[in-house]
Design a protein around this motif. Structure first.
Motif, PDB file in Angstrom:
ATOM      1  N   LYS A 171       0.849  -1.204   0.000  1.00 14.49           N
ATOM      2  CA  LYS A 171       0.000   0.000   0.000  1.00 14.49           C
ATOM      3  C   LYS A 171       0.883   1.253   0.000  1.00 14.49           C
ATOM      4  CE  LYS A 171      -1.977   1.210   3.895  1.00 14.49           C
ATOM      5  NZ  LYS A 171      -1.435   2.535   4.257  1.00 14.49           N
ATOM      6  N   LEU A 172       0.620   2.153  -0.929  1.00 10.66           N
ATOM      7  CA  LEU A 172       1.367   3.410  -0.994  1.00 10.66           C
ATOM      8  C   LEU A 172       0.775   4.400   0.003  1.00 10.66           C
ATOM      9  CD1 LEU A 172       1.754   3.813  -4.863  1.00 10.66           C
ATOM     10  CD2 LEU A 172       3.473   3.015  -3.239  1.00 10.66           C
ATOM     11  N   PHE A 173       1.644   5.038   0.775  1.00 11.60           N
ATOM     12  CA  PHE A 173       1.179   6.013   1.755  1.00 11.60           C
ATOM     13  C   PHE A 173       2.082   7.248   1.691  1.00 11.60           C
ATOM     14  CE2 PHE A 173       3.953   2.931   3.815  1.00 11.60           C
ATOM     15  CZ  PHE A 173       4.898   3.733   4.451  1.00 11.60           C
ATOM     16  N   PRO A 174       1.555   8.401   2.128  1.00 10.96           N
ATOM     17  CA  PRO A 174       2.338   9.640   2.047  1.00 10.96           C
ATOM     18  C   PRO A 174       3.386   9.730   3.148  1.00 10.96           C
ATOM     19  CG  PRO A 174       0.200  10.083   3.027  1.00 10.96           C
ATOM     20  CD  PRO A 174       0.183   8.634   2.612  1.00 10.96           C
ATOM     21  N   THR A 175       4.561  10.195   2.794  1.00 12.35           N
ATOM     22  CA  THR A 175       5.615  10.501   3.755  1.00 12.35           C
ATOM     23  C   THR A 175       6.263  11.817   3.345  1.00 12.35           C
ATOM     24  OG1 THR A 175       7.352   9.337   2.533  1.00 12.35           O
ATOM     25  CG2 THR A 175       6.120   8.052   4.150  1.00 12.35           C
ATOM     26  N   VAL A 176       7.123  12.324   4.210  1.00  8.43           N
ATOM     27  CA  VAL A 176       7.826  13.569   3.891  1.00  8.43           C
ATOM     28  C   VAL A 176       9.082  13.648   4.751  1.00  8.43           C
ATOM     29  CG1 VAL A 176       6.628  14.984   5.637  1.00  8.43           C
ATOM     30  CG2 VAL A 176       7.503  16.064   3.542  1.00  8.43           C
ATOM     31  N   ALA A 177      10.098  14.291   4.226  1.00 10.21           N
ATOM     32  CA  ALA A 177      11.318  14.531   5.001  1.00 10.21           C
ATOM     33  C   ALA A 177      11.080  15.710   5.942  1.00 10.21           C
ATOM     34  CB  ALA A 177      12.488  14.831   4.072  1.00 10.21           C
ATOM     35  N   ALA A 178      11.503  15.563   7.195  1.00 10.30           N
ATOM     36  CA  ALA A 178      11.267  16.613   8.187  1.00 10.30           C
ATOM     37  C   ALA A 178      11.869  17.941   7.758  1.00 10.30           C
ATOM     38  CB  ALA A 178      11.834  16.177   9.535  1.00 10.30           C
ATOM     39  N   GLN A 179      13.035  17.896   7.093  1.00  9.20           N
ATOM     40  CA  GLN A 179      13.669  19.156   6.688  1.00  9.20           C
ATOM     41  C   GLN A 179      12.858  19.903   5.637  1.00  9.20           C
ATOM     42  OE1 GLN A 179      15.023  16.079   6.409  1.00  9.20           O
ATOM     43  NE2 GLN A 179      16.364  15.897   4.605  1.00  9.20           N
ATOM     44  N   ASP A 180      12.097  19.156   4.831  1.00  7.20           N
ATOM     45  CA  ASP A 180      11.228  19.816   3.848  1.00  7.20           C
ATOM     46  C   ASP A 180      10.058  20.511   4.533  1.00  7.20           C
ATOM     47  OD1 ASP A 180      12.854  18.978   1.805  1.00  7.20           O
ATOM     48  OD2 ASP A 180      11.539  17.369   1.118  1.00  7.20           O
ATOM     49  N   VAL A 181       9.564  19.911   5.620  1.00  4.79           N
ATOM     50  CA  VAL A 181       8.494  20.544   6.402  1.00  4.79           C
ATOM     51  C   VAL A 181       9.009  21.857   7.000  1.00  4.79           C
ATOM     52  CG1 VAL A 181       6.870  20.296   8.310  1.00  4.79           C
ATOM     53  CG2 VAL A 181       7.507  18.301   6.945  1.00  4.79           C
ATOM     54  N   GLY A 182      10.204  21.798   7.585  1.00  5.36           N
ATOM     55  CA  GLY A 182      10.776  23.003   8.192  1.00  5.36           C
ATOM     56  C   GLY A 182      11.033  24.109   7.188  1.00  5.36           C
ATOM     57  N   ALA A 183      11.525  23.724   6.014  1.00 11.32           N
ATOM     58  CA  ALA A 183      11.802  24.724   4.976  1.00 11.32           C
ATOM     59  C   ALA A 183      10.517  25.382   4.492  1.00 11.32           C
ATOM     60  CB  ALA A 183      12.534  24.068   3.809  1.00 11.32           C
ATOM     61  N   LEU A 184       9.450  24.581   4.310  1.00 11.41           N
ATOM     62  CA  LEU A 184       8.170  25.149   3.883  1.00 11.41           C
ATOM     63  C   LEU A 184       7.595  26.049   4.963  1.00 11.41           C
ATOM     64  CD1 LEU A 184       5.780  25.476   2.004  1.00 11.41           C
ATOM     65  CD2 LEU A 184       4.854  23.313   2.887  1.00 11.41           C
ATOM     66  N   ALA A 185       7.706  25.635   6.231  1.00  8.82           N
ATOM     67  CA  ALA A 185       7.201  26.472   7.324  1.00  8.82           C
ATOM     68  C   ALA A 185       7.869  27.838   7.298  1.00  8.82           C
ATOM     69  CB  ALA A 185       7.443  25.784   8.666  1.00  8.82           C
ATOM     70  N   ALA A 186       9.184  27.855   7.118  1.00  9.18           N
ATOM     71  CA  ALA A 186       9.905  29.125   7.060  1.00  9.18           C
ATOM     72  C   ALA A 186       9.425  29.981   5.896  1.00  9.18           C
ATOM     73  CB  ALA A 186      11.406  28.862   6.942  1.00  9.18           C
ATOM     74  N   GLN A 187       9.201  29.349   4.734  1.00 11.89           N
ATOM     75  CA  GLN A 187       8.746  30.111   3.573  1.00 11.89           C
ATOM     76  C   GLN A 187       7.355  30.691   3.803  1.00 11.89           C
ATOM     77  OE1 GLN A 187      10.639  30.824   0.705  1.00 11.89           O
ATOM     78  NE2 GLN A 187       8.962  32.315   0.689  1.00 11.89           N
ATOM     79  N   LEU A 188       6.480  29.920   4.437  1.00 10.21           N
ATOM     80  CA  LEU A 188       5.134  30.428   4.731  1.00 10.21           C
ATOM     81  C   LEU A 188       5.194  31.602   5.708  1.00 10.21           C
ATOM     82  CD1 LEU A 188       3.243  27.023   5.081  1.00 10.21           C
ATOM     83  CD2 LEU A 188       3.064  28.648   3.181  1.00 10.21           C
ATOM     84  N   LEU A 189       6.102  31.525   6.669  1.00 10.44           N
ATOM     85  CA  LEU A 189       6.269  32.636   7.606  1.00 10.44           C
ATOM     86  C   LEU A 189       6.782  33.885   6.890  1.00 10.44           C
ATOM     87  CD1 LEU A 189       7.863  30.774  10.647  1.00 10.44           C
ATOM     88  CD2 LEU A 189       5.567  31.764  10.556  1.00 10.44           C
TER      89      LEU A 189
END
Length: 301
Positions: A171-189
């Motif tokens: 079964k395919l499920f979504p994952t993400v690298a934590a550093q990509d989450v942090g980088a996006l958070a900074a960009q949204l800020l």
């Protein structure tokens, strides 16, 4: 001043680093000063805060133009759900005293569900409580972090078996690298908070979804050792989790989470989220984890 809670973690550290590279002033909020050296080295102001003390949290956010809020799951606590709700209530009380001009909260896929999703129900509570604050609010929901596979690497490499609670194994499920989450958070800020009254909901996952079989193949490729994925029988989940050192109530939260995962309830909320995609691959996350693990094994000999 950008105030980052959980700045010593993978996500918070990535956000703080991105904001510093953009020339912004950053206050990194930590619980232990001994863990703050790397953040101080890149020019962050360091603030110590007790997340169970509203006055302590209020001091940490004083003068903030934006706050990135991360509420940790208190894994070692006898009742982690109650402990996390207390941290949320404490933080919300502090944020109400002096609502920042912009607030971004780190949340999870599936947080729209009020019940039946284990740990994720705590992020539903987080989102619900944060909606009562006057600040423009962005909710950044992320998929399962790839770094979580680090917990089972010793078993996978030592025994050649990758235990998985995902059902079925292909079964395919979504994952993400934590550093990509942090980088996006900074960009949204940096982009500024939402202009509309309702919270802005943004989701992030990697470009490609993975399966337990795919994770095992990647580990085998990187390590040069045979690794096969093996589904842990549903009736054994609780005992296996307890055997790995998890407390009774925390183990139950994990069981409930994966029941929801396997039922397809932990995913992007349809027609609500702005979808973003990280660029880091599973291989790029696992490779340094394996390298560090090999270095530890060599040093122990």
């Amino acid at each position: 001043m950008f105030v980052i809670f959980g700045a010593t973690g993978h996500v918070g550290r990535a956000s703080a680093s991105a904001l510093r590279r953009a020339g912004q002033r950053v206050r990194a909020v930590v619980r232990d000063a001994a863990q703050a050296d790397a953040l101080a080295a890149i020019g962050c102001e360091i603030a110590l805060a007790d997340l169970n003390d509203a006055n302590s949290v209020a001091r940490a956010i004083d003068g903030a133009q934006a706050v990135q809020w991360l509420c940790p799951v208190p894994h070692p606590h006898d009742d982690p759900a109650a402990a996390m709700r207390h941290i949320i209530d404490t933080g919300v009380a502090a944020l109400r005293l002096a609502a920042p001009p912009q607030l971004l909260a780190l949340s999870d896929y599936g947080a729209e569900h009020a019940s039946g999703t284990g740990i994720t129900t705590l992020f539903h509570y987080l989102e619900t409580q944060l909606r009562t604050i006057a600040s423009p609010l962005t909710l950044l929901r992320s998929a399962e972090h790839m770094q979580n596979w680090a917990r089972v690497l010793p078993v996978a490499l030592g025994q050649g078996v990758l235990p998985s609670l995902h059902d079925p194994l292909d079964k395919l499920f979504p994952t993400v690298a934590a550093q990509d989450v942090g980088a996006l958070a900074a960009q949204l800020l940096l982009d500024g908070g939402p202009s509309r009254a309702t919270p802005r909901v943004v989701s992030i996952e990697a470009k490609e979804r993975v399966s337990a079989l795919g994770v095992a193949r990647t580990l085998a490729e990187l390590s040069g050792r045979p690794v096969v994925a093996r589904q842990v029988p549903r009736g054994e989940w609780h005992a296996v989790l307890r055997g790995s050192g998890l407390g009774e109530r925390y183990a139950q939260l994990i069981v409930d989470l994966y029941d929801a995962h396997n039922a397809g309830r932990i995913d992007v909320e349809a027609n609500v989220s702005e979808r973003r995609f990280g660029t880091t691959t599973l291989k790029q996350v696992l490779e340094p984890l394996l390298s560090r693990m090999s270095g530890t094994e060599t040093a122990a000999r």
